[in-house]
Design an enzyme around this catalytic site. Sequence first.
Site, PDB file in Angstrom:
ATOM      1  N   GLU A 289      13.302  33.294  39.754  1.00 10.79           N
ATOM      2  CA  GLU A 289      12.404  33.265  38.592  1.00 10.79           C
ATOM      3  C   GLU A 289      12.546  31.973  37.795  1.00 10.79           C
ATOM      4  OE1 GLU A 289      12.782  38.017  37.528  1.00 10.79           O
ATOM      5  OE2 GLU A 289      14.162  36.601  36.625  1.00 10.79           O
ATOM      6  N   GLY A 291      11.613  29.026  35.346  1.00 10.29           N
ATOM      7  CA  GLY A 291      10.665  28.830  34.243  1.00 10.29           C
ATOM      8  C   GLY A 291      10.673  27.359  33.853  1.00 10.29           C
ATOM      9  N   ARG A 292      11.785  26.953  33.208  1.00  9.94           N
ATOM     10  CA  ARG A 292      11.920  25.585  32.714  1.00  9.94           C
ATOM     11  C   ARG A 292      11.662  24.538  33.797  1.00  9.94           C
ATOM     12  NH1 ARG A 292      15.567  24.414  28.476  1.00  9.94           N
ATOM     13  NH2 ARG A 292      16.557  26.397  28.941  1.00  9.94           N
ATOM     14  N   TYR A 333      19.540  24.748  19.447  1.00  9.43           N
ATOM     15  CA  TYR A 333      20.528  24.571  20.529  1.00  9.43           C
ATOM     16  C   TYR A 333      21.136  23.163  20.556  1.00  9.43           C
ATOM     17  CZ  TYR A 333      17.329  28.177  22.436  1.00  9.43           C
ATOM     18  OH  TYR A 333      16.492  29.253  22.631  1.00  9.43           O
ATOM     19  N   CYS A 359      10.152  21.408   5.514  1.00  7.32           N
ATOM     20  CA  CYS A 359      10.997  21.351   4.330  1.00  7.32           C
ATOM     21  C   CYS A 359      12.392  21.810   4.695  1.00  7.32           C
ATOM     22  CB  CYS A 359      10.405  22.286   3.291  1.00  7.32           C
ATOM     23  SG  CYS A 359       9.992  21.398   1.843  1.00  7.32           S
ATOM     24  N   GLU A 360      13.107  21.001   5.447  1.00  4.61           N
ATOM     25  CA  GLU A 360      14.392  21.429   6.000  1.00  4.61           C
ATOM     26  C   GLU A 360      15.109  20.175   6.494  1.00  4.61           C
ATOM     27  OE1 GLU A 360      16.402  25.010   7.197  1.00  4.61           O
ATOM     28  OE2 GLU A 360      14.238  25.140   7.079  1.00  4.61           O
ATOM     29  N   TYR A 388       9.661  26.114  26.619  1.00  6.35           N
ATOM     30  CA  TYR A 388      10.198  26.645  25.369  1.00  6.35           C
ATOM     31  C   TYR A 388       9.861  25.776  24.159  1.00  6.35           C
ATOM     32  CZ  TYR A 388      12.672  29.311  28.907  1.00  6.35           C
ATOM     33  OH  TYR A 388      12.953  30.088  30.001  1.00  6.35           O
TER      34      TYR A 388
HETATM   35  N1  LLP Z   1      14.559  35.217  34.346  1.00  5.12           N
HETATM   36  C1  LLP Z   1      15.049  35.825  33.256  1.00  5.12           C
HETATM   37  C2  LLP Z   1      15.345  37.253  33.329  1.00  5.12           C
HETATM   38  C3  LLP Z   1      15.252  35.107  32.074  1.00  5.12           C
HETATM   39  O1  LLP Z   1      15.743  35.731  31.014  1.00  5.12           O
HETATM   40  C4  LLP Z   1      14.928  33.729  32.027  1.00  5.12           C
HETATM   41  C5  LLP Z   1      15.113  32.958  30.794  1.00  5.12           C
HETATM   42  C6  LLP Z   1      14.403  33.141  33.182  1.00  5.12           C
HETATM   43  C7  LLP Z   1      14.239  33.901  34.333  1.00  5.12           C
HETATM   44  C8  LLP Z   1      13.996  31.674  33.238  1.00  5.12           C
HETATM   45  O2  LLP Z   1      15.009  30.792  32.980  1.00  5.12           O
HETATM   46  P1  LLP Z   1      14.723  29.214  33.133  1.00  5.12           P
HETATM   47  O3  LLP Z   1      14.440  28.942  34.592  1.00  5.12           O
HETATM   48  O4  LLP Z   1      13.562  28.882  32.298  1.00  5.12           O
HETATM   49  O5  LLP Z   1      15.971  28.568  32.657  1.00  5.12           O
HETATM   50  N2  LLP Z   1      14.789  29.411  24.798  1.00  5.12           N
HETATM   51  C9  LLP Z   1      15.848  28.855  25.594  1.00  5.12           C
HETATM   52  C10 LLP Z   1      15.844  29.404  26.995  1.00  5.12           C
HETATM   53  C11 LLP Z   1      15.929  30.909  27.031  1.00  5.12           C
HETATM   54  C12 LLP Z   1      15.820  31.447  28.422  1.00  5.12           C
HETATM   55  C13 LLP Z   1      15.636  32.911  28.420  1.00  5.12           C
HETATM   56  N3  LLP Z   1      15.537  33.495  29.710  1.00  5.12           N
HETATM   57  C14 LLP Z   1      15.728  27.336  25.578  1.00  5.12           C
HETATM   58  O6  LLP Z   1      14.821  26.811  24.960  1.00  5.12           O
HETATM   59  O7  LLP Z   1      16.574  26.665  26.167  1.00  5.12           O
END
Ligand code: LLP
Length: 435
Positions: A289, A291-292, A333, A359-360, A388
């Site tokens: 899965e 995402g990033r 982060y 404002c921060e 994100y």
């Molecule tokens: N699968 C599950 C169950 C997840 O919880 C996540 C991310 C992914 C896949 C995808 O992960 P990736 O390949 O995108 O790393 N907001 C944070 C990242 C939070 C990720 C949450 N879960 C940031 O901006 O770094």
Amino acid sequence: MLFGTHKIVNNQLTVGNVSYSEIGKKFKTPLYVYDQKLIEKCMKEYIEQFKSAMFKTKVLYASKAFSCLAMYELCNKHGLGVDVVSLGELYTALKAKTEPSKIYFHGNNKSIEGLTLAIESQIGCIVLDNEYELENIKKITKRLNKGINIMLRLNPGIDVHTHDYIQTANFTSKFGVSTYNDQKVFSLIKEIDREKLLIFKGVHCHIGSQIFAGNSFSKAAYTMLSFIKKINSETKIKVSELNLGGGFGIYYTEEDDPESTESIVQNLITNVEKYLTDNEIKIDSLVIEPGRSIVGNAGVSLYKIGAKKNTFGGKNYLFVNGGMSDNIRPALYQAKYECAVVNKMKAELEVRTIAGQCCESGDVLINNCQVAKSEIGDYLVVFSTGAYGYSMSSNYNRITKPGVVFVDDGKVKEVIKAQSLEDLIKNDILLGDNL
Ligand code: LLP
């Protein structure tokens, strides 16, 4: 670092053969700008390279990284499934005509509305987090007289080197059931298996995000596979699918040295194949899965420079017309980014801190970076905000959310409109005489 179709032409930075200055003049800034070709290239790489002769493979795009109708359409076009994590993401995916069987639903406290829509629409799989959710699923499936596939989220207890807030497999994580609580896992699986309307598909884990150490993924795969072996012998219930989540790290600054997609997925496949052969166990499919790593480098935030300030204490700022409301990651982060003044790609550099308009004091996008000597009205991009960024944006200070465009081969296509002032107050209720 310049990714995808970025080029420098006569001092100007371009993407998809369009200069950011032109995009800035045509659209309201801030604006998230995506290189559509690069998103598609990343999708194709995963689909083509994540393959095995021993089992089926599935790539789900973790849509929390960035979602909108057009993004789900891209997943549909390239054969990716999607991971959704809320009623809103599920609704958007369905509206984009994502095939329901390709949707996996995650979350540690899914709403009844979300579970109901998932079961009504017959999505591919609900990834179960806990026993309370199981009770809700049982009730809804009975009420609707519809079945559903279930995977169980496990926490394999893997320590990873990333920011504390994005680790998800330490012993105190809120996600899933620990593999160390094996009796609880076995009893949940047996309970799912006993239910006529539920089909137990397999197990899931996701150890965290922005992870570089390839051995963390191999450790997770090994732990999950040895746990599958235990489930097999303890419950005699078939575990047909293993989902290893996402988390593959990307380049933001020179401090990051990510592995290629090819090497990540090939290592995963090789490790899983070897374990299955050595231990004489079988799975039907392996799922990841990302995402990033699909959208992160493909997106930038385009801002206009509105002011500069050289402080008495020696910190010299450039103020842009966005900030923590469109990119919370530096404040949340301590995330680091690179930037460029898009119409001065060859100009002399100076040290500046790029701050937003909120404002921060913590509203700093990049601390003390080398950036071209610029003028008020110049456009600046912060690179690699594609994951994100938009999805974590807010209306803090009642700042309207920016729009999003995809750029491809000279075309700039709006995929999310910028919020208007009218949008900002449309759910507010004036009390008038009731005050
Ligand atoms: N699968 C599950 C169950 C997840 O919880 C996540 C991310 C992914 C896949 C995808 O992960 P990736 O390949 O995108 O790393 N907001 C944070 C990242 C939070 C990720 C949450 N879960 C940031 O901006 O770094």
